[in-house]
Enzyme design. Structure first.
Site, mmCIF file in Angstrom:
data_model
loop_
_atom_site.group_PDB
_atom_site.id
_atom_site.type_symbol
_atom_site.label_atom_id
_atom_site.label_comp_id
_atom_site.label_asym_id
_atom_site.label_seq_id
_atom_site.Cartn_x
_atom_site.Cartn_y
_atom_site.Cartn_z
ATOM 1 N N SER A 102 -2.705 6.704 27.610
ATOM 2 C CA SER A 102 -2.221 6.188 28.401
ATOM 3 C C SER A 102 -3.250 4.916 29.113
ATOM 4 O O SER A 102 -4.347 5.045 29.745
ATOM 5 C CB SER A 102 -1.538 6.517 29.558
ATOM 6 O OG SER A 102 -0.945 5.810 30.791
ATOM 7 N N ASP A 104 4.547 13.767 28.138
ATOM 8 C CA ASP A 104 4.038 12.624 28.914
ATOM 9 C C ASP A 104 4.052 13.047 30.202
ATOM 10 O O ASP A 104 4.144 13.298 31.429
ATOM 11 C CB ASP A 104 5.116 11.466 29.493
ATOM 12 C CG ASP A 104 3.815 10.051 29.818
ATOM 13 O OD1 ASP A 104 4.685 9.232 29.940
ATOM 14 O OD2 ASP A 104 2.970 9.689 30.172
ATOM 15 N N HIS A 113 6.365 2.534 27.269
ATOM 16 C CA HIS A 113 6.678 3.362 28.230
ATOM 17 C C HIS A 113 7.736 2.684 29.998
ATOM 18 O O HIS A 113 6.679 2.464 30.248
ATOM 19 C CB HIS A 113 5.847 4.212 28.887
ATOM 20 C CG HIS A 113 6.498 4.964 30.097
ATOM 21 N ND1 HIS A 113 6.271 6.376 30.533
ATOM 22 C CD2 HIS A 113 8.043 5.633 30.507
ATOM 23 C CE1 HIS A 113 6.656 7.055 30.894
ATOM 24 N NE2 HIS A 113 8.329 6.814 31.138
ATOM 25 N N ASP A 147 2.533 1.777 30.244
ATOM 26 C CA ASP A 147 2.937 2.519 31.099
ATOM 27 C C ASP A 147 3.501 1.656 31.520
ATOM 28 O O ASP A 147 2.204 0.635 32.759
ATOM 29 C CB ASP A 147 2.113 3.390 32.599
ATOM 30 C CG ASP A 147 1.786 4.389 31.673
ATOM 31 O OD1 ASP A 147 1.290 4.821 31.494
ATOM 32 O OD2 ASP A 147 3.266 5.386 31.081
ATOM 33 N N MET A 179 8.877 13.952 30.849
ATOM 34 C CA MET A 179 7.492 13.643 31.456
ATOM 35 C C MET A 179 7.205 14.844 31.813
ATOM 36 O O MET A 179 8.249 16.100 33.015
ATOM 37 C CB MET A 179 8.386 13.318 32.627
ATOM 38 C CG MET A 179 8.518 11.759 32.601
ATOM 39 S SD MET A 179 6.979 10.351 31.604
ATOM 40 C CE MET A 179 6.034 10.127 33.032
ATOM 41 N N HIS A 218 -0.764 4.187 24.717
ATOM 42 C CA HIS A 218 0.467 4.438 25.241
ATOM 43 C C HIS A 218 1.007 3.321 26.658
ATOM 44 O O HIS A 218 -0.278 3.518 27.512
ATOM 45 C CB HIS A 218 0.283 6.002 25.972
ATOM 46 C CG HIS A 218 2.301 5.870 26.853
ATOM 47 N ND1 HIS A 218 3.234 6.360 26.477
ATOM 48 C CD2 HIS A 218 2.116 5.967 28.210
ATOM 49 C CE1 HIS A 218 4.223 6.559 27.419
ATOM 50 N NE2 HIS A 218 2.977 6.701 28.340
ATOM 51 N N MET A 255 9.153 2.260 33.598
ATOM 52 C CA MET A 255 9.132 2.756 34.725
ATOM 53 C C MET A 255 10.027 1.847 34.821
ATOM 54 O O MET A 255 9.726 1.501 35.612
ATOM 55 C CB MET A 255 8.391 3.779 35.165
ATOM 56 C CG MET A 255 7.676 4.614 34.172
ATOM 57 S SD MET A 255 6.495 6.059 34.387
ATOM 58 C CE MET A 255 5.470 4.693 33.064
ATOM 59 N N PHE A 266 1.788 7.940 38.489
ATOM 60 C CA PHE A 266 0.928 8.157 38.809
ATOM 61 C C PHE A 266 -0.459 8.949 37.329
ATOM 62 O O PHE A 266 1.066 9.530 37.304
ATOM 63 C CB PHE A 266 -0.212 8.383 39.661
ATOM 64 C CG PHE A 266 0.896 7.255 41.313
ATOM 65 C CD1 PHE A 266 2.199 8.308 41.864
ATOM 66 C CD2 PHE A 266 0.135 6.616 41.969
ATOM 67 C CE1 PHE A 266 2.578 6.612 42.751
ATOM 68 C CE2 PHE A 266 0.919 6.161 41.935
ATOM 69 C CZ PHE A 266 2.143 5.746 43.162
ATOM 70 N N GLY A 321 -3.948 10.187 29.760
ATOM 71 C CA GLY A 321 -4.338 9.272 30.707
ATOM 72 C C GLY A 321 -6.179 9.831 31.412
ATOM 73 O O GLY A 321 -6.867 10.076 29.988
HETATM 74 C C1 DX5 Z 1 3.068 8.630 34.641
HETATM 75 C C2 DX5 Z 1 2.607 7.749 33.090
HETATM 76 C C3 DX5 Z 1 1.425 8.552 32.367
HETATM 77 C C4 DX5 Z 1 0.631 8.682 33.073
HETATM 78 C C5 DX5 Z 1 -0.189 9.457 32.240
HETATM 79 O O1 DX5 Z 1 3.606 7.868 35.559
HETATM 80 O O2 DX5 Z 1 3.896 7.769 32.413
HETATM 81 O O3 DX5 Z 1 1.503 8.223 30.816
HETATM 82 O O4 DX5 Z 1 -0.215 6.859 33.031
HETATM 83 O O5 DX5 Z 1 -1.975 10.155 32.865
HETATM 84 P P1 DX5 Z 1 -2.478 11.899 32.453
HETATM 85 O O6 DX5 Z 1 -2.419 11.604 31.539
HETATM 86 O O7 DX5 Z 1 -3.138 11.315 33.481
HETATM 87 O O8 DX5 Z 1 -1.264 12.741 33.349
HETATM 88 ZN ZN ZN Z 2 4.205 6.940 30.415
#
Ligand code: DX5
Ligand code: ZN
Length: 228
Positions: free
Chosen positions: A12, A176, A70, A39, A141, A37, A72, A147, A198
């Site tokens: 990500s 994710d 993705h 976000d 999720m 990915h 959000m 975050f 990420g």
């Molecule tokens: C959170 C995002 C994830 C996030 C993952 O809202 O959708 O994709 O970036 O980050 P890590 O792997 O650090 O939890």
């Molecule tokens: Zn994501």
């Protein structure tokens, strides 16, 4: 995009250097990322803001693999075409983002892109029961969205339920949030095939030290192999 259920790592870029996305994308792909990915956050559906269609179109120039977008955001429908035109390969909407997820998935597919549906930790697997022939990916999720770097919320049971519901349909199960070498093996065993990561991929590395990204991704793959 041909369908296969082999394990894929999708870093990500939320955890990348926001001043250097082009080189960061090149670096993670050179180091073995299977997908990228992206976000997208609107500060309404989630308490954070990232980027919109123009930025995603700029990322597209550097993504050689699969751009997994993705969303959000809420509402979703007014922006589907813009993200499709920006070059997304997969557009994933949250089932919680509005009352008409079935229509949203139809609209994504109508653009010719792959359609994904994302489930927040509180949403049961059964929520996608009537969507499985209209989706190409279910994103589970394992953090509350907004975050990177958050604590993993175990959803192994939900993943197993989804795997049973999906059967032999060509539908990916993507995880994710909080994915790292300690959390990845159980998720793959339960039936996931795409791992978004990420912080676990970007930590300790940089565009000047991309080999760290490769080592971080290899650590996830090795942990999965060791647990098989
Ligand atoms: C959170 C995002 C994830 C996030 C993952 O809202 O959708 O994709 O970036 O980050 P890590 O792997 O650090 O939890
Ligand atoms: Zn994501």
């Amino acid at each position: 995009m041909t369908f296969d259920r082999s394990v894929k790592i999708a870093p990500s870029i939320l955890s990348a250097d926001f001043a250097d996305f082009g080189r960061e994308i090149q670096a993670i792909e050179a180091q073995g990322a299977d997908w990228v990915h992206v976000d997208v956050m609107d500060g309404h559906f989630v308490p954070n803001l990232t980027f919109g269609p123009p930025a995603v179109a700029a990322f597209r120039k550097h993504v050689k693999t699969v751009m997994d977008v993705h969303l959000m955001i809420a509402p979703v429908d007014p922006y589907i075409e813009a993200f499709a035109n920006a070059g997304a390969d997969i557009i994933t909407a949250h089932i919680e983002a509005g009352p008409h997820i079935h229509r949203t998935l139809q609209a994504i597919r109508a653009t010719g892109k792959k359609a994904g549906v994302a489930l927040n930790p509180g949403t049961p697997a059964s929520a996608v029961q009537h969507l499985l022939d209209l989706t190409d990916l279910v994103c589970v999720m394992t953090v509350n969205p907004g975050f990177g770097g958050q604590k993993f919320i175990d959803m192994t049971g939900k993943v197993a339920d989804l795997r049973a519901m999906i059967g032999d349909r060509p539908v990916h199960i993507e995880i994710d949030g909080g994915v790292d070498p300690t959390t990845a093996p159980a998720l793959i065993k339960a039936g996931a095939d795409v791992l978004v990561a990420g912080s676990a991929v970007f930590k300790g590395g940089s565009v000047d030290h991309p080999e760290v990204y490769g080592a971080n991704m290899k650590a996830i793959r090795d942990a999965i192999k060791a647990s098989a």
